[in-house]
Design a protein around this motif. Structure first.
Motif, PDB file in Angstrom:
ATOM      1  N   ALA A 174       0.826  -1.210   0.000  1.00  0.00           N
ATOM      2  CA  ALA A 174       0.000   0.000   0.000  1.00  0.00           C
ATOM      3  C   ALA A 174       0.861   1.261   0.000  1.00  0.00           C
ATOM      4  O   ALA A 174       1.940   1.306   0.576  1.00  0.00           O
ATOM      5  CB  ALA A 174      -0.918   0.008   1.221  1.00  0.00           C
ATOM      6  N   GLY A 175       0.353   2.311  -0.635  1.00  0.00           N
ATOM      7  CA  GLY A 175       1.042   3.583  -0.661  1.00  0.00           C
ATOM      8  C   GLY A 175       0.804   4.386   0.604  1.00  0.00           C
ATOM      9  O   GLY A 175      -0.117   4.118   1.378  1.00  0.00           O
ATOM     10  N   GLY A 176       1.635   5.386   0.810  1.00  0.00           N
ATOM     11  CA  GLY A 176       1.479   6.255   1.969  1.00  0.00           C
ATOM     12  C   GLY A 176       2.007   5.646   3.243  1.00  0.00           C
ATOM     13  O   GLY A 176       2.747   4.661   3.234  1.00  0.00           O
ATOM     14  N   HIS A 177       1.620   6.243   4.351  1.00  0.00           N
ATOM     15  CA  HIS A 177       2.170   5.832   5.638  1.00  0.00           C
ATOM     16  C   HIS A 177       1.689   4.457   6.079  1.00  0.00           C
ATOM     17  O   HIS A 177       0.500   4.140   6.019  1.00  0.00           O
ATOM     18  CB  HIS A 177       1.801   6.863   6.712  1.00  0.00           C
ATOM     19  N   ARG A 178       2.641   3.667   6.515  1.00  0.00           N
ATOM     20  CA  ARG A 178       2.363   2.358   7.098  1.00  0.00           C
ATOM     21  C   ARG A 178       1.569   2.583   8.376  1.00  0.00           C
ATOM     22  O   ARG A 178       1.960   3.361   9.247  1.00  0.00           O
ATOM     23  CB  ARG A 178       3.698   1.677   7.407  1.00  0.00           C
ATOM     24  N   GLY A 179       0.464   1.870   8.530  1.00  0.00           N
ATOM     25  CA  GLY A 179      -0.394   2.083   9.690  1.00  0.00           C
ATOM     26  C   GLY A 179       0.042   1.362  10.944  1.00  0.00           C
ATOM     27  O   GLY A 179      -0.693   1.351  11.931  1.00  0.00           O
ATOM     28  N   ILE A 180       1.216   0.776  10.938  1.00  0.00           N
ATOM     29  CA  ILE A 180       1.677  -0.020  12.071  1.00  0.00           C
ATOM     30  C   ILE A 180       1.611   0.790  13.368  1.00  0.00           C
ATOM     31  O   ILE A 180       1.946   1.970  13.399  1.00  0.00           O
ATOM     32  CB  ILE A 180       3.111  -0.530  11.785  1.00  0.00           C
TER      33      ILE A 180
END
Length: 333
Positions: A174-180
């Motif tokens: 996925a693009g953008g910030h990793r939601g981790i």
């Protein structure tokens, strides 16, 4: 929740590029539009929600950043400024002497909570973690459905335990910030199909996210058990999106990498001058982003777009310039 959708296509809330107009267009086409509030203060969040309400009577969602406060470290921040000083020098500019925490998270943000309780959007989505228990209770009491991004089974379990209604399974592509939740924690880097299958036993609806660019990919996600698919990069060339011209042009190259150099937190970006910088000593998010934006501004002042936060997923080269409604129809499984 999903039965009301004509097309089970969710427009990803992309801070900086998604707009109220994009959310409206997706909703009108029978998908689910989202408004990104993570980079907005309470006043502008209310304006964005109001704009969507004026344009559609369909349900839509809003999205918030729920990261922990930045771990301020003066020495590390000064070192990161010095690390990027030569990059500023390319454009005859000097970096700022000090950095600010430009994006406060939703946790403890009473003004933003008040806006949400007044506006009562159909869905409140969370990225980077979860709100506080009191915020969760208040939003549920206001009738909002709650979604949160997961990158692992442990995060999915935490989302379920908090009483949320759906999980966004964010694949590594996925693009953008990793939601981790913990940016320094382990990351199995699962793709969206692997993660969807892993999260299904939790019993909550799963929204698969990560380089879903066409109907075949959407059908594969649905076949894996996803209730819907979430797409961001697929909408970046829509006229309703606020994607800068240089970002739109770079999509055709398609090459992306995960980097912390721009914001201080892992995010997938199209390869450019920023992504080749060693990010090992980057300042914490979102403090590093303050410096990243300053560098981009200095470069743009000299007509150079190579330091933009050109977030995109691994399917960037397959993006198509077309109205958002057409993208919904092209992807709908």
């Amino acid at each position: 929740m999903f039965d009301r959708l004509k097309h089970r296509v969710v427009q990803a809330p992309m801070a900086g590029t998604s707009t109220p107009e994009l959310a409206m267009a997706v909703c009108k086409a029978g998908g689910l539009g989202f408004v990104a509030l993570g980079a907005l203060d309470a006043r502008n969040a209310a304006k964005a929600i109001g704009a969507v309400r004026q344009g559609t009577d369909q349900p839509f969602g809003v999205n918030l950043f729920c990261h922990a406060p930045a771990r301020r470290d003066g020495a590390r921040e000064a070192a990161w400024i010095d690390r990027l000083r030569p990059e500023f020098g390319r454009f005859g500019a000097e970096p700022p002497d000090r950095l600010s925490e430009i994006y406060p998270g939703f946790r403890g943000n009473d003004a933003m909570l008040s806006v949400l309780l007044a506006e009562r959007p159909a869905i409140v989505g969370c990225h980077f973690g979860l709100p506080g228990p009191d915020q969760i209770a208040a939003l549920k009491g206001a009738g909002c459905r709650l979604w949160a991004t997961a990158t692992s089974l442990a995060e999915g379990q935490a989302i379920k335990d908090a009483g949320f209604d759906a999980i966004v399974a964010q694949g590594y592509e996925a693009g953008g910030h990793r939601g981790i939740f913990d940016p320094d924690g382990p990351d199995a880097r699962l793709d969206h199909l692997q993660l969807t299958r892993l999260l299904l036993p939790l019993g909550l609806p799963i929204v698969a996210a990560g380089a879903i660019m066409d109907r075949a990919a959407a059908r594969a996600a649905r076949d894996a058990g996803a209730a819907a698919v979430q797409c961001g990069t697929a909408f970046l060339r829509a006229p309703d999106a606020a994607t800068p011209p240089a970002h739109r042009a770079a999509l055709s190259g398609g090459r992306t990498v995960m980097t912390r150099a721009i914001s201080g937190r892992a995010a997938r970006c199209l390869v450019n001058d920023f992504t080749v910088i060693d990010d090992a000593e980057a300042a914490d998010y979102p403090v590093a982003y303050d410096l990243g934006k300053a560098l981009h501004a200095a470069a743009m002042a000299r007509g150079h777009a190579g330091y933009g936060a050109f977030w995109a997923g691994t399917g960037a080269a397959a993006s198509v310039e077309r109205p958002a409604a057409d993208t919904v129809l092209a992807i709908s499984p």
